[in-house]
Scaffold this motif. Sequence first.
Motif, PDB file in Angstrom:
ATOM      1  N   LEU A  12      24.795  -4.828 -21.783  1.00 54.99           N
ATOM      2  CA  LEU A  12      24.965  -3.411 -22.117  1.00 54.99           C
ATOM      3  C   LEU A  12      26.378  -2.933 -21.779  1.00 54.99           C
ATOM      4  O   LEU A  12      27.005  -2.205 -22.559  1.00 54.99           O
ATOM      5  CB  LEU A  12      23.926  -2.567 -21.363  1.00 54.99           C
ATOM      6  CG  LEU A  12      22.499  -2.635 -21.914  1.00 54.99           C
ATOM      7  CD1 LEU A  12      21.513  -2.025 -20.923  1.00 54.99           C
ATOM      8  CD2 LEU A  12      22.401  -1.911 -23.253  1.00 54.99           C
ATOM      9  N   ALA A  13      26.896  -3.364 -20.610  1.00 57.04           N
ATOM     10  CA  ALA A  13      28.240  -2.938 -20.202  1.00 57.04           C
ATOM     11  C   ALA A  13      29.301  -3.488 -21.156  1.00 57.04           C
ATOM     12  O   ALA A  13      30.232  -2.770 -21.551  1.00 57.04           O
ATOM     13  CB  ALA A  13      28.519  -3.383 -18.762  1.00 57.04           C
ATOM     14  N   LEU A  14      29.143  -4.746 -21.566  1.00 62.46           N
ATOM     15  CA  LEU A  14      30.094  -5.352 -22.506  1.00 62.46           C
ATOM     16  C   LEU A  14      30.051  -4.635 -23.847  1.00 62.46           C
ATOM     17  O   LEU A  14      31.088  -4.287 -24.423  1.00 62.46           O
ATOM     18  CB  LEU A  14      29.761  -6.835 -22.716  1.00 62.46           C
ATOM     19  CG  LEU A  14      30.395  -7.841 -21.756  1.00 62.46           C
ATOM     20  CD1 LEU A  14      29.870  -9.238 -22.041  1.00 62.46           C
ATOM     21  CD2 LEU A  14      31.918  -7.815 -21.891  1.00 62.46           C
ATOM     22  N   GLY A  45      33.081  -2.512 -25.530  1.00 60.97           N
ATOM     23  CA  GLY A  45      33.516  -2.848 -26.895  1.00 60.97           C
ATOM     24  C   GLY A  45      33.475  -1.632 -27.787  1.00 60.97           C
ATOM     25  O   GLY A  45      34.435  -1.326 -28.508  1.00 60.97           O
ATOM     26  N   LEU A  46      32.367  -0.890 -27.689  1.00 63.21           N
ATOM     27  CA  LEU A  46      32.187   0.305 -28.520  1.00 63.21           C
ATOM     28  C   LEU A  46      33.226   1.368 -28.169  1.00 63.21           C
ATOM     29  O   LEU A  46      33.802   2.023 -29.051  1.00 63.21           O
ATOM     30  CB  LEU A  46      30.769   0.842 -28.306  1.00 63.21           C
ATOM     31  CG  LEU A  46      30.283   1.929 -29.262  1.00 63.21           C
ATOM     32  CD1 LEU A  46      30.270   1.403 -30.691  1.00 63.21           C
ATOM     33  CD2 LEU A  46      28.883   2.390 -28.868  1.00 63.21           C
ATOM     34  N   THR A  47      33.484   1.536 -26.868  1.00 58.72           N
ATOM     35  CA  THR A  47      34.467   2.530 -26.445  1.00 58.72           C
ATOM     36  C   THR A  47      35.840   2.217 -27.044  1.00 58.72           C
ATOM     37  O   THR A  47      36.519   3.103 -27.581  1.00 58.72           O
ATOM     38  CB  THR A  47      34.575   2.559 -24.902  1.00 58.72           C
ATOM     39  OG1 THR A  47      33.267   2.774 -24.363  1.00 58.72           O
ATOM     40  CG2 THR A  47      35.500   3.671 -24.434  1.00 58.72           C
ATOM     41  N   ARG A  92      30.354   4.916 -23.596  1.00 55.99           N
ATOM     42  CA  ARG A  92      30.139   5.149 -22.165  1.00 55.99           C
ATOM     43  C   ARG A  92      28.668   5.411 -21.837  1.00 55.99           C
ATOM     44  O   ARG A  92      28.230   5.206 -20.715  1.00 55.99           O
ATOM     45  CB  ARG A  92      31.027   6.289 -21.679  1.00 55.99           C
ATOM     46  CG  ARG A  92      32.465   5.812 -21.475  1.00 55.99           C
ATOM     47  CD  ARG A  92      33.387   6.922 -21.115  1.00 55.99           C
ATOM     48  NE  ARG A  92      33.586   7.810 -22.261  1.00 55.99           N
ATOM     49  CZ  ARG A  92      34.451   8.817 -22.280  1.00 55.99           C
ATOM     50  NH1 ARG A  92      35.180   9.059 -21.215  1.00 55.99           N
ATOM     51  NH2 ARG A  92      34.587   9.563 -23.344  1.00 55.99           N
ATOM     52  N   GLY A  93      27.915   5.840 -22.858  1.00 63.62           N
ATOM     53  CA  GLY A  93      26.473   5.996 -22.685  1.00 63.62           C
ATOM     54  C   GLY A  93      25.810   4.637 -22.476  1.00 63.62           C
ATOM     55  O   GLY A  93      24.957   4.466 -21.606  1.00 63.62           O
ATOM     56  N   LEU A  94      26.254   3.664 -23.287  1.00 61.09           N
ATOM     57  CA  LEU A  94      25.714   2.303 -23.161  1.00 61.09           C
ATOM     58  C   LEU A  94      26.054   1.709 -21.796  1.00 61.09           C
ATOM     59  O   LEU A  94      25.223   1.069 -21.155  1.00 61.09           O
ATOM     60  CB  LEU A  94      26.308   1.399 -24.246  1.00 61.09           C
ATOM     61  CG  LEU A  94      25.574   1.285 -25.577  1.00 61.09           C
ATOM     62  CD1 LEU A  94      26.280   0.279 -26.477  1.00 61.09           C
ATOM     63  CD2 LEU A  94      24.120   0.883 -25.369  1.00 61.09           C
ATOM     64  N   ILE A  95      27.317   1.935 -21.359  1.00 59.19           N
ATOM     65  CA  ILE A  95      27.727   1.429 -20.042  1.00 59.19           C
ATOM     66  C   ILE A  95      26.846   2.044 -18.956  1.00 59.19           C
ATOM     67  O   ILE A  95      26.344   1.352 -18.077  1.00 59.19           O
ATOM     68  CB  ILE A  95      29.217   1.726 -19.752  1.00 59.19           C
ATOM     69  CG1 ILE A  95      30.114   1.030 -20.780  1.00 59.19           C
ATOM     70  CG2 ILE A  95      29.595   1.275 -18.336  1.00 59.19           C
ATOM     71  CD1 ILE A  95      31.591   1.371 -20.655  1.00 59.19           C
ATOM     72  N   PRO A 152      32.164   5.082 -15.822  1.00 58.09           N
ATOM     73  CA  PRO A 152      31.871   3.872 -16.603  1.00 58.09           C
ATOM     74  C   PRO A 152      33.093   3.006 -16.911  1.00 58.09           C
ATOM     75  O   PRO A 152      32.978   1.783 -16.930  1.00 58.09           O
ATOM     76  CB  PRO A 152      31.252   4.417 -17.893  1.00 58.09           C
ATOM     77  CG  PRO A 152      31.538   5.860 -17.914  1.00 58.09           C
ATOM     78  CD  PRO A 152      31.717   6.300 -16.509  1.00 58.09           C
ATOM     79  N   ILE A 153      34.262   3.641 -17.115  1.00 58.28           N
ATOM     80  CA  ILE A 153      35.448   2.841 -17.454  1.00 58.28           C
ATOM     81  C   ILE A 153      35.911   2.019 -16.242  1.00 58.28           C
ATOM     82  O   ILE A 153      36.519   0.970 -16.380  1.00 58.28           O
ATOM     83  CB  ILE A 153      36.591   3.755 -17.980  1.00 58.28           C
ATOM     84  CG1 ILE A 153      36.124   4.499 -19.228  1.00 58.28           C
ATOM     85  CG2 ILE A 153      37.850   2.965 -18.277  1.00 58.28           C
ATOM     86  CD1 ILE A 153      35.817   3.621 -20.428  1.00 58.28           C
TER      87      ILE A 153
END
Lengths: 159, 284
Positions: free
Chosen positions: A56-58, A62-64, A106-109, B234-235
């Motif tokens: 999910l973080a990856l 990627g999406l960001t 950032r929602g996914l992260i 998150p970043i």
Amino acid sequence: MPDMTPDPLAGRPPEFAVRAPGAPRHQRVVDDEKVRQSELAISLVLRVGVSLAVALALAGLGLTFARHPGYLRLSGSSYHPLTQLGSHFPHTIGQLGHALAIGDGRGLIGLGLLVLIATPVLRVAVAVLTFAYEKDPPMTIVTLFVLAVLVGSFFVGGG
Amino acid sequence: MYVQCGVTPIDFVAVLLVISVFAGVLGSLVGLGGGIVVVPVLTLVFHIDIRLAIGASIVSVIATSSGAAATYVKERMTNLRAGMFLEIATTTGAVSGAYLTTVVPTRALFVLFGVVLSYSAFAVYHKRHATAVLTTSSDRIANYFDLHGSYYDEAEHQEITYKVTGTKVGLAMMYVAGMVSALLGIGSGALKVPAMDLAMHLPMKVSTATSNFMIGVTAAASAGFYFARGQIDPIIAAPVAIGVLGGAMFGARLLGRITNTAVRIIFVGVLVVVAIEMLQRGVL
């Protein structure tokens, strides 16, 4: 590199199954097979939890970057606005849902991080079940107590 | 001269990822969370607010713990029963600590903690060559809950069966470890490892593996709170989580192959750095 990890059960002495010296007072009957299954179950919970969190973080990272091509440039933009105390990122369930709905990475992260945070709690919950499965009442009670304090602490801390 | 001038988001994520891999390897070997690497890098190199750095540290602790424990538990390096049993004390300690945050002077605590860690570093260094394990135990709690264990030592090529003692002292130290981690946001592994190695006579590798197993639960107890308060960016947290998990999984495969003495020496080195960091925060 070849996989050099030996079978952890290989070197196990035969007397392992019989807890001889200083035998516990309540005479725990050790079922090796069940103990091994429990260890593997706990290991599996941790593995699945961290794998899901990383995926999910990856995906979120990627999406960001995909949605903000400027972040990928090697000059001209700074990381600083993204990593300040006031920078906008989802940190409540409602904001998280909204971020996911609009496809913000950032929602996914955030979702991945929640999975990561939940993993140790889930590990304790699974341990309650495995100790019960091993028919070990003292350890079942111990683990249940830990789970209760842990769940309680979410309310203490969050409240 | 500060680096952040020309640092773009992609640079930041890439650099943090690499540093986090290192933090994960080190953290999984010594049974600490990797926050000792992540926090100074974020605050001193990237000039990030300490509150966000502590949020990232909590993420790195949970990542180290779960990433390494998946392997340690499977390879029976972790003493599951002792770990679960001692969590009684760490979790209640963490809750007490959360209540005390407003009344305890943090600076004095940093100094006290720094002194305690310096002493533990000295004590662990002193017994760095000790290899003998207990073969009998008259500790009634350890016998009742059957906290003894065994593991296969890849460095010595043999199964090591050991007994556990000193559970009362261990429980007391774990309670303090839980309280300190809630009060200072760091450092619970630094007290857990000496509690198991020195007081309870678990083999050093089992102590770090079991500490690793436990720190995730202690950190999870406060992580939800940090998340809700918006301290987990998150970043920052994504590269930390990914890097630390990768590093911890690699480090966990390493621990079995190095000797208990080597683990102790690495641990002492890390402990000295943490102790200095604590004293500095308390005094300055």
